[in-house]
Design an enzyme around this catalytic site. Structure first.
Site, mmCIF file in Angstrom:
data_model
loop_
_atom_site.group_PDB
_atom_site.id
_atom_site.type_symbol
_atom_site.label_atom_id
_atom_site.label_comp_id
_atom_site.label_asym_id
_atom_site.label_seq_id
_atom_site.Cartn_x
_atom_site.Cartn_y
_atom_site.Cartn_z
ATOM 1 N N ARG A 72 0.552 -1.377 -0.053
ATOM 2 C CA ARG A 72 0.168 0.092 0.298
ATOM 3 C C ARG A 72 0.922 1.098 0.207
ATOM 4 O O ARG A 72 1.922 1.271 -0.155
ATOM 5 C CB ARG A 72 -1.224 0.196 0.989
ATOM 6 C CG ARG A 72 0.016 0.290 2.463
ATOM 7 C CD ARG A 72 -0.559 0.851 3.754
ATOM 8 N NE ARG A 72 -0.018 0.527 5.389
ATOM 9 C CZ ARG A 72 0.883 1.251 5.771
ATOM 10 N NH1 ARG A 72 1.014 2.216 4.408
ATOM 11 N NH2 ARG A 72 1.475 1.146 6.276
ATOM 12 N N THR A 77 3.477 3.027 9.845
ATOM 13 C CA THR A 77 2.282 3.175 11.483
ATOM 14 C C THR A 77 2.014 2.049 11.683
ATOM 15 O O THR A 77 1.909 0.858 11.830
ATOM 16 C CB THR A 77 0.738 3.909 10.484
ATOM 17 O OG1 THR A 77 -0.150 4.239 11.401
ATOM 18 C CG2 THR A 77 0.209 2.256 9.799
ATOM 19 N N SER A 144 -4.379 7.905 9.276
ATOM 20 C CA SER A 144 -3.226 7.834 8.708
ATOM 21 C C SER A 144 -3.891 7.412 7.359
ATOM 22 O O SER A 144 -5.323 6.435 7.476
ATOM 23 C CB SER A 144 -2.395 7.289 9.088
ATOM 24 O OG SER A 144 -1.689 7.290 10.510
ATOM 25 N N GLY A 157 -7.105 1.749 2.933
ATOM 26 C CA GLY A 157 -7.499 2.464 3.030
ATOM 27 C C GLY A 157 -7.226 3.448 4.604
ATOM 28 O O GLY A 157 -5.846 4.498 4.154
ATOM 29 N N PHE A 158 -7.859 3.619 5.663
ATOM 30 C CA PHE A 158 -7.670 4.507 6.644
ATOM 31 C C PHE A 158 -7.734 3.973 7.956
ATOM 32 O O PHE A 158 -8.512 3.186 8.354
ATOM 33 C CB PHE A 158 -8.740 5.923 6.662
ATOM 34 C CG PHE A 158 -9.667 5.987 7.430
ATOM 35 C CD1 PHE A 158 -10.363 5.582 8.294
ATOM 36 C CD2 PHE A 158 -11.028 5.568 6.496
ATOM 37 C CE1 PHE A 158 -11.574 5.238 8.968
ATOM 38 C CE2 PHE A 158 -11.683 4.769 6.424
ATOM 39 C CZ PHE A 158 -12.749 5.571 8.101
ATOM 40 N N ALA A 159 -6.338 4.152 9.100
ATOM 41 C CA ALA A 159 -6.656 4.331 10.795
ATOM 42 C C ALA A 159 -7.507 5.541 11.213
ATOM 43 O O ALA A 159 -6.520 6.598 11.090
ATOM 44 C CB ALA A 159 -5.375 3.845 10.677
ATOM 45 N N CYS A 175 4.718 7.048 10.434
ATOM 46 C CA CYS A 175 4.562 7.693 8.824
ATOM 47 C C CYS A 175 5.213 8.253 7.831
ATOM 48 O O CYS A 175 5.163 9.768 7.146
ATOM 49 C CB CYS A 175 3.172 9.032 9.056
ATOM 50 S SG CYS A 175 1.742 8.060 10.222
#
Length: 213
Positions: A72, A77, A144, A157-159, A175
């Site tokens: 990705r 992270t 993130s 996707g996102f966290a 990051c």
């Protein structure tokens, strides 16, 4: 990017590698037209993930938390059950041109604002490490984003940090940003003397902001 509905899929705590295997199946099914665009909301047990582009000196030297390399965008992270994960499986060819990452940033900002947590995004200066994500006051990062697009279909996707172990982020370069201050809704709520939103409320706010039902 054109607007369009997302199918909302709610899962509980899913081990990271198991979730990635499921996601790969969804991507294949979306590419074949067997499922609709979807937003999958879930959590993970403690794990540190990183991309092939992450410099090895940015990873922890010693840790009891599993390290997993993943295909990705973004850098290293940390995930744990106090964090809401959102996987997006969308066919961008059907949605038209646009910046899916900026769309996601704006959606998360809308969701956080509805929960009483004003947030912002930042443009990345030329030649600088990516500032993609969502930030609260004093340049503290609360969400993130790391995505992959292959064959026109997104994955990962996102966290979003609700109440994770923030100390875990200090064991490595989060990051790709040395000294970045990671925060959470719990930390911010405590500082402002207000209640922490329940995970169910955060899920609902994010789903609504991204057009998932």
């Amino acid at each position: 990017m054109g607007e369009g509905k997302l199918e909302r899929v709610d899962l509980g705590e899913v081990p990271y590698l198991q979730a990635v295997a499921q996601m790969e199946t969804w991507v294949r099914q979306r590419r074949e037209g067997l499922i609709a665009d979807r937003l999958v909301l879930l959590t993970h047990p403690p794990v540190i993930t990183y991309s092939a582009r992450t410099p090895r000196h940015e990873l922890p030297r010693e840790t009891t938390v599993p390290l997993v390399e993943v295909d990705r965008g973004g850098q290293a992270t940390f995930h744990d059950p106090g964090q809401l994960i959102g996987y997006l499986v969308m066919n961008l060819r059907e949605r038209g041109p646009g910046d899916v990452v900026r769309w996601l940033e704006q959606g998360l900002i809308t969701a956080l604002d509805s929960l009483g947590f004003p947030a912002v995004r930042f443009d990345t200066p030329p030649g600088a490490q990516s500032l993609v994500g969502v930030w609260l006051s004093e340049h503290r990062k609360v969400a993130s984003i790391g995505m992959r697009i292959r064959g026109g279909v997104t994955s990962h996707g996102f966290a979003l940090n609700i109440s994770p172990d923030l100390a875990a982020f200090t064991a490595f370069t989060a990051c790709g940003l040395p000294g970045v201050a990671m925060t959470s809704l719990a930390e911010t709520a405590a500082a402002e003397g207000k209640p922490v939103p329940a995970e169910a409320a955060v899920r609902a706010a994010v789903a609504a902001a991204l057009g998932a039902a």
